[in-house]
Write a protein that holds these residues in place. Structure first.
Motif, short mmCIF file in Angstrom:
data_model
loop_
_atom_site.label_atom_id
_atom_site.label_comp_id
_atom_site.label_asym_id
_atom_site.label_seq_id
_atom_site.Cartn_x
_atom_site.Cartn_y
_atom_site.Cartn_z
N UNK A 53 22.42 -8.63 57.20
CA UNK A 53 23.65 -7.84 57.23
C UNK A 53 23.87 -7.09 55.92
N UNK A 54 23.08 -7.38 54.91
CA UNK A 54 23.25 -6.75 53.59
C UNK A 54 22.44 -5.47 53.57
N UNK A 55 23.05 -4.37 53.94
CA UNK A 55 22.31 -3.12 54.18
C UNK A 55 22.25 -2.20 52.97
N UNK A 56 23.04 -2.46 51.93
CA UNK A 56 22.96 -1.62 50.73
C UNK A 56 21.68 -1.95 49.99
N UNK A 57 20.78 -0.97 49.80
CA UNK A 57 19.50 -1.26 49.14
C UNK A 57 19.70 -1.58 47.66
N UNK A 58 19.38 -2.80 47.29
CA UNK A 58 19.41 -3.21 45.89
C UNK A 58 18.00 -3.54 45.45
N UNK A 59 17.81 -3.75 44.16
CA UNK A 59 16.48 -4.03 43.63
C UNK A 59 15.83 -5.24 44.29
N UNK A 60 16.68 -6.25 44.64
CA UNK A 60 16.12 -7.50 45.16
C UNK A 60 16.21 -7.63 46.67
N UNK A 61 16.75 -6.60 47.37
CA UNK A 61 16.78 -6.69 48.83
C UNK A 61 16.62 -5.32 49.47
N UNK A 62 15.73 -4.51 48.91
CA UNK A 62 15.55 -3.15 49.38
C UNK A 62 15.01 -3.10 50.81
N UNK A 63 14.45 -4.20 51.30
CA UNK A 63 13.90 -4.23 52.66
C UNK A 63 14.91 -4.74 53.68
N UNK A 64 16.16 -4.95 53.22
CA UNK A 64 17.15 -5.54 54.13
C UNK A 64 17.81 -4.54 55.05
N UNK A 105 28.61 -3.82 38.23
CA UNK A 105 27.56 -4.56 38.95
C UNK A 105 28.18 -5.40 40.08
N UNK A 106 29.26 -4.89 40.66
CA UNK A 106 30.01 -5.70 41.63
C UNK A 106 29.24 -5.90 42.93
N UNK A 107 28.60 -4.85 43.45
CA UNK A 107 27.85 -5.01 44.69
C UNK A 107 26.65 -5.93 44.48
N UNK A 108 25.97 -5.80 43.33
CA UNK A 108 24.86 -6.70 43.02
C UNK A 108 25.35 -8.15 42.95
N UNK A 109 26.50 -8.35 42.32
CA UNK A 109 27.03 -9.71 42.21
C UNK A 109 27.47 -10.24 43.58
N UNK A 110 28.12 -9.37 44.38
CA UNK A 110 28.55 -9.78 45.72
C UNK A 110 27.34 -10.15 46.57
N UNK A 111 26.31 -9.32 46.52
CA UNK A 111 25.09 -9.58 47.28
C UNK A 111 24.47 -10.92 46.90
N UNK A 112 24.36 -11.16 45.60
CA UNK A 112 23.77 -12.42 45.13
C UNK A 112 24.65 -13.61 45.49
N UNK A 157 25.40 -10.59 33.52
CA UNK A 157 24.87 -11.94 33.68
C UNK A 157 25.34 -12.51 35.03
N UNK A 158 24.80 -12.00 36.10
CA UNK A 158 25.25 -12.37 37.44
C UNK A 158 25.04 -13.85 37.73
N UNK A 159 23.88 -14.36 37.39
CA UNK A 159 23.60 -15.78 37.64
C UNK A 159 24.55 -16.68 36.86
N UNK A 160 24.83 -16.30 35.62
CA UNK A 160 25.76 -17.10 34.81
C UNK A 160 27.16 -17.08 35.36
N UNK A 161 27.60 -15.93 35.87
CA UNK A 161 28.94 -15.80 36.44
C UNK A 161 29.08 -16.64 37.70
N UNK A 162 28.02 -16.69 38.50
CA UNK A 162 28.09 -17.37 39.79
C UNK A 162 27.74 -18.85 39.73
N UNK A 163 27.23 -19.31 38.61
CA UNK A 163 26.80 -20.71 38.50
C UNK A 163 27.98 -21.65 38.70
N UNK A 206 25.38 -18.81 51.01
CA UNK A 206 25.16 -18.69 52.45
C UNK A 206 26.44 -18.25 53.19
N UNK A 207 27.03 -17.17 52.72
CA UNK A 207 28.27 -16.66 53.32
C UNK A 207 28.01 -15.51 54.28
N UNK A 208 26.93 -14.76 54.05
CA UNK A 208 26.54 -13.67 54.94
C UNK A 208 25.03 -13.75 55.11
#
Length: 291
Positions: A205-216, A186-193, A53-59, A199-201
């Motif tokens: 600069x987020x080069x690890x391809x994830x489901x929501x930023x595969x074009x980064x 899911x640490x990299x997914x959570x860090x990315x989100x 629950x990444x969104x819930x953790x970061x809320x 707005x920290x990075x």
């Protein structure tokens, strides 16, 4: 209630408890938690409950300062990344990974030495986590866990950029270990989100391809104001006197507070000049605040 008195629930892992019985008490609301570690306890409680629950953790909770929230999350990321470091040690060493690289276009130099130089990847990772821990536990920059000084807020984005390189190296060079670790945390997914949400990075600069930023994916730069390995050679950009003095001042501060692993000097591409200039100004302003 028993005999007119309230029964107090002891939130404690007793000696001899089985792992599956850890944290078997009911969840608490943040308003019911006391002490300077309340936010840390609240974050770890949410992670234990459902790390997916990444969104819930970061809320961001109501009435919680966003800088304190980000500070505690960064501490949690560094804490969990120690496990990934341990997992990498059997296969990531001076022989297999003599340089700290991400893609074929990036090489990072380690600043733990008197003069920044190449360091094997596992040492670079250790130095980065040690440097982050030194900064985050510094009484100079973060004397309180409930209030963050405005002058110290700038330390968070620069630490995030350096810590992110650990994910990058693991993904591009130790994919099986990365997949095992990521599947359980899911640490990299959570860090990315997290870094995008607050707005920290910057996203490029987020080069690890994830489901929501595969074009980064980008091979040009990690945006930290330094050079990368381009066409198999490290090219250093010319320094002005002011830039050299600012870097020397920052290195002296890091020798006091703990060393960081950084990348080498960077050649500026025309389309990146604006972003890199802002990065350098950000780092220079950090140095001015700290002196």
């Amino acid at each position: 209630m028993e005999g007119g008195s309230e029964v107090q629930l002891m939130r404690r892992i007793n000696p001899g408890s089985k792992y599956q019985d850890f944290y078997s008490w009911p969840d608490e609301g943040l308003e019911d938690m006391e002490g300077t570690l309340a936010i840390q306890q609240f974050i770890t409680q949410k992670i234990r409950k459902d790390f997916m629950d990444i969104e819930g953790i970061l809320e961001l909770p109501v009435k919680v300062d966003v800088n304190v929230w980000n500070y505690e999350h960064l501490r949690q990321f560094c804490n969990q990344l120690n496990e990934l470091c341990v997992m990498l040690q059997p296969v990531c060493n001076a022989e297999t990974c003599s340089q700290m690289t991400a893609t074929a276009s990036w090489i990072f130099l380690c600043a733990v030495h008197k003069e920044p130089k190449e360091c094997c990847a596992i040492d670079y990772i250790r130095h980065t986590l040690d440097g982050a821990a030194s900064i985050l536990n510094s009484n100079k920059y973060f004397p309180s866990r409930v209030n963050i000084k405005d002058s110290s807020v700038g330390k968070l984005p620069s630490t995030c950029r350096r810590v992110y390189r650990i994910f990058s190296h693991a993904y591009f060079h130790h994919k099986d270990i990365y997949d095992d670790f990521e599947g359980r945390t899911m640490l990299c997914h959570r860090f990315d989100r997290w870094v995008k949400k607050f707005d920290l990075i910057t996203q490029d600069l987020l080069i690890v391809p994830l489901d929501d930023n595969s074009d980064n994916h980008s091979d040009n730069s990690d945006g930290d104001g330094y050079a990368t390995l381009i066409n198999n050679s490290v090219i250093e950009a010319p320094h002005t006197k002011e830039e050299a003095e600012a870097e020397e001042e920052e290195e002296e501060e890091e020798e006091e507070e703990g060393h960081y692993a950084t990348v080498s000097e960077k050649t500026e591409a025309p389309e990146q000049e604006k972003e890199e200039k802002e990065d350098e100004e950000d780092e220079d302003s950090d140095g001015e605040d700290d002196t």
